[in-house]
Scaffold this motif. Structure first.
Motif, PDB file in Angstrom:
ATOM      1  N   MET A  70      55.123  40.121  42.554  1.00  0.00           N
ATOM      2  CA  MET A  70      54.439  41.161  43.192  1.00  0.00           C
ATOM      3  C   MET A  70      53.958  40.982  41.821  1.00  0.00           C
ATOM      4  O   MET A  70      52.808  41.770  41.676  1.00  0.00           O
ATOM      5  N   PHE A  71      53.438  40.901  40.668  1.00  0.00           N
ATOM      6  CA  PHE A  71      52.457  40.616  39.627  1.00  0.00           C
ATOM      7  C   PHE A  71      51.442  40.262  40.193  1.00  0.00           C
ATOM      8  O   PHE A  71      50.084  40.745  39.927  1.00  0.00           O
ATOM      9  N   LEU A  72      51.845  38.367  40.106  1.00  0.00           N
ATOM     10  CA  LEU A  72      50.723  37.571  40.729  1.00  0.00           C
ATOM     11  C   LEU A  72      50.048  38.455  42.036  1.00  0.00           C
ATOM     12  O   LEU A  72      48.863  37.996  42.361  1.00  0.00           O
ATOM     13  N   ARG A  73      50.692  39.018  43.123  1.00  0.00           N
ATOM     14  CA  ARG A  73      50.348  39.932  44.371  1.00  0.00           C
ATOM     15  C   ARG A  73      49.565  40.593  43.978  1.00  0.00           C
ATOM     16  O   ARG A  73      48.146  40.388  44.520  1.00  0.00           O
ATOM     17  N   VAL A  74      49.276  41.091  42.574  1.00  0.00           N
ATOM     18  CA  VAL A  74      48.567  42.470  43.292  1.00  0.00           C
ATOM     19  C   VAL A  74      47.189  41.810  41.932  1.00  0.00           C
ATOM     20  O   VAL A  74      45.913  42.780  42.542  1.00  0.00           O
ATOM     21  N   LEU A  75      47.656  41.025  40.776  1.00  0.00           N
ATOM     22  CA  LEU A  75      46.331  40.557  40.401  1.00  0.00           C
ATOM     23  C   LEU A  75      45.828  39.534  40.836  1.00  0.00           C
ATOM     24  O   LEU A  75      44.156  40.343  41.297  1.00  0.00           O
ATOM     25  N   THR A  76      46.305  38.975  42.260  1.00  0.00           N
ATOM     26  CA  THR A  76      45.061  37.795  42.917  1.00  0.00           C
ATOM     27  C   THR A  76      44.765  38.186  44.069  1.00  0.00           C
ATOM     28  O   THR A  76      43.412  38.074  44.001  1.00  0.00           O
ATOM     29  N   ALA A  77      44.578  39.188  44.174  1.00  0.00           N
ATOM     30  CA  ALA A  77      43.984  39.966  44.850  1.00  0.00           C
ATOM     31  C   ALA A  77      42.757  41.307  44.218  1.00  0.00           C
ATOM     32  O   ALA A  77      41.827  40.871  45.235  1.00  0.00           O
ATOM     33  N   GLN A  78      43.098  41.834  43.687  1.00  0.00           N
ATOM     34  CA  GLN A  78      41.481  42.438  42.659  1.00  0.00           C
ATOM     35  C   GLN A  78      40.534  41.082  42.163  1.00  0.00           C
ATOM     36  O   GLN A  78      39.198  41.256  42.670  1.00  0.00           O
ATOM     37  N   ILE A  79      41.284  40.133  41.786  1.00  0.00           N
ATOM     38  CA  ILE A  79      40.024  38.636  41.170  1.00  0.00           C
ATOM     39  C   ILE A  79      39.840  38.077  42.363  1.00  0.00           C
ATOM     40  O   ILE A  79      38.341  37.579  42.741  1.00  0.00           O
ATOM     41  N   PHE A  80      40.165  38.168  43.869  1.00  0.00           N
ATOM     42  CA  PHE A  80      40.012  37.284  45.222  1.00  0.00           C
ATOM     43  C   PHE A  80      38.614  38.386  45.489  1.00  0.00           C
ATOM     44  O   PHE A  80      37.822  37.278  46.033  1.00  0.00           O
ATOM     45  N   ILE A  81      38.943  39.517  44.697  1.00  0.00           N
ATOM     46  CA  ILE A  81      37.537  40.921  45.590  1.00  0.00           C
ATOM     47  C   ILE A  81      36.287  40.528  45.241  1.00  0.00           C
ATOM     48  O   ILE A  81      35.493  40.023  44.873  1.00  0.00           O
TER      49      ILE A  81
END
Length: 554
Positions: free
Chosen positions: A539-550
């Motif tokens: 859950m933590f990684l999904r939230v973080l990677t989505a932001q970094i990706f953008i």
């Protein structure tokens, strides 16, 4: 009838409340429909919101923005509070392998989405929405939308559209992957069941065993001396003398050969402790309630409900010294722990106490043992945590070229995890009943999905007809490829039990329908164990990677 039309198609507070209520109600009702045993659940709220918006039943932008963000905060914060106590423990007891596999699935998904972006030319914001839908992760969608809005000052509706288009086949693709691995690798449930007992033992924290003491070298030594000598955590709750008399044991109790001991210890230490003391004997629980010199011994689970006890150690309370009782186990979130003197207590813990009826009653009074007190919500902890989460999420971490922030999804999630794990150090009451946590979480995600759907409804059909149908294929690729790669490696190389593997796949995509399918297929709780082990980190990684990706693409 103008008032009725204004209520449905106009504006104002009453209109907004009505539209949100309709979207959530109809979405929940549709979510009860199952096709092939699979349902999209509350994600139907998103599609109902899109449908309402497409026929003109919209809500003003400011209201939508507030409801969406506040709903997301409630959702991720309640998740963080729930998983916080076990977040760091998930790296222990064999869970590190599962966590690494889950992290690999997350990163492979991001890499697959980026490759598709390069090959197809699909804009990054749209691709992040497709990624979130393909792995059925709503907090990732919220984090991406918020990161894009913070960086550009604009809202990109294609993020939500990509999510909505990819989500349905995302659920199907996750379950399909489980089925494919099962038949492609010819998994036999009979062989999986053979390893189930060993896997269950790995997750067992406490064991209870009766031992006859035959070590003549240690005859006449105290319990404290034995504990220091063997250097392992254990509790001797009662001692039966050779004459058949039963007495409670404490650190000063002297043990003689021929005595029988009721021992509680870590499951992995059981054989070593038994061999050290003597040999195992079979005794029923009723046999340990026999005659005592003074009064009959009883055992009782006591619930910790007093705020003054929250965060204190057993050594601070001196329960054994003051009341002459023995503490055998502490049950926390369904897991039995050994009650060593340095263990910090939390509200909601259940302590197994052995002693006379009078002494046990006194200890119950000290610890609280009042179910009514647990029903009272601890709103201070929740809103202090949310405030700190918003503050943390607003801090710029780096510039690439826009400031990278944890945002209104990542900040509250991290703070909630930390409060759930360390809140007792600051005397914060972090306990909430499962029903209260679930209610807070469901309200938050329902408001978020309704707001996203209502905001994305305008232009949904045009987007799909104008090329958005290709997003379905992209979503299937993002769903299946990482799961197949990691699933095959985990099964063939790491020799992972298939039941646990199903839990890993469901947890790595944070997908409850997939977990429900895995539980029904396995007929045991091993998929749930795997799911809960990886869920917090994923859950933590999904939230973080989505932001970094953008942000890295802007």
């Amino acid at each position: 009838m103008e008032w009725l039309q204004s209520l449905f198609f106009g504006g104002g507070i009453a209109h907004a409340v009505l539209i949100f209520s309709l979207a959530i109600t109809l979405g929940i009702l549709l979510g009860k429909i199952k096709i092939g045993g699979v349902s999209l659940g509350i994600t139907w709220i998103l599609f109902v919101g899109i449908a309402l918006s497409s026929i003109g039943m919209t809500v003003s932008g400011d209201v939508l923005h507030f409801v969406k963000e506040f709903g997301l905060i409630l959702f991720v914060f309640s998740i963080g509070l729930q998983v916080g106590p076990g977040f760091f423990a998930s790296f222990k007891h064999g869970g590190l392998t599962l966590v690494c596999c889950a992290a690999a699935i997350v990163l492979l998904g991001v890499a697959t989405a980026y490759i598709l972006h390069i090959v197809t030319g699909t804009p990054i914001p749209t691709m992040v929405g497709i990624l979130s839908g393909a792995v059925t992760n709503t907090p990732g969608l919220g984090a991406a939308q918020q990161a894009y809005a913070d960086a550009t000052g604009l809202n990109d509706p294609t993020i939500a559209l990509g999510y909505a288009v990819a989500y349905p086949l995302g659920v199907v693709g996750i379950i399909f992957t489980m089925i494919f691995i099962r038949y492609a690798l010819r998994v036999k449930f009979e062989k999986e069941n053979e390893g189930l007992a060993a896997l269950s033992q790995e997750h067992k924290f406490a064991d209870k065993v009766s031992v006859e003491f035959t070590n003549k070298i240690l005859d006449g030594r105290t319990v404290e001396y034995l504990r220091d000598l063997i250097n392992r955590q254990f509790v001797i709750s009662r001692v039966m003398s050779s004459a058949g008399e039963i007495a409670m044991a404490d650190t000063d109790t002297v043990i003689h050969t021929g005595d029988r001991l009721c021992v509680i210890c870590q499951a992995e230490d059981t054989e070593a402790i038994v061999a050290f003391f003597g040999h195992r004997v079979e005794m029923a629980d009723e046999e340990w309630g026999g005659n005592t010199p003074d009064a009959e011994l009883i055992s009782r689970r006591i619930l910790i409900t007093k705020p003054s006890v929250n965060g204190k150690k057993f050594s601070d309370l001196r329960l054994r010294t003051k009341y002459g009782i023995t503490l055998t186990r502490v049950n926390r979130a369904g897991v039995d722990l050994i009650p060593y003197q340095g263990l910090e207590l939390q509200i909601g813990d259940r302590v197994m106490v052995v002693g006379t009826a009078k002494a046990v009653a006194q200890v119950a009074d000290v610890l609280g043992n009042s179910l009514k007190k647990l029903d009272h919500p601890n709103l201070v902890t929740i809103f202090v945590g949310i405030a700190l989460g918003v503050l943390l999420g607003s801090i710029p971490l780096m510039n690439v070229p826009q400031p990278v922030k944890l945002g209104l999804a990542g900040g509250p999630l991290i703070v909630a995890i930390l409060i759930g794990r360390f809140g007792t150090h600051f005397h914060l009451v972090t306990y909430t009943t499962m029903s209260a946590n679930l209610m807070l979480r469901e309200i938050g995600i329902a408001l978020f999905l309704a707001a996203v759907g209502i905001g994305a409804g305008d232009g949904f059909v045009d987007a799909v007809v104008g090329g958005g149908y290709r997003w379905i294929g992209y979503g299937v690729i993002i769903t299946v490829v990482p799961l197949l790669i990691v699933g095959l490696v985990a099964r063939l190389w790491l020799k992972m039990n298939y039941y646990t593997l199903m839990g890993l796949i469901a947890g790595a995509t944070t997908d409850p329908p997939a977990l429900a399918y895995a539980n029904a297929t396995a007929g045991n709780d091993m998929p749930a164990v795997g799911y809960s082990t990886v869920y917090p980190v994923v859950m933590f990684l999904r939230v973080l990677t989505a932001q970094i990706f953008i942000l890295f693409a802007l």
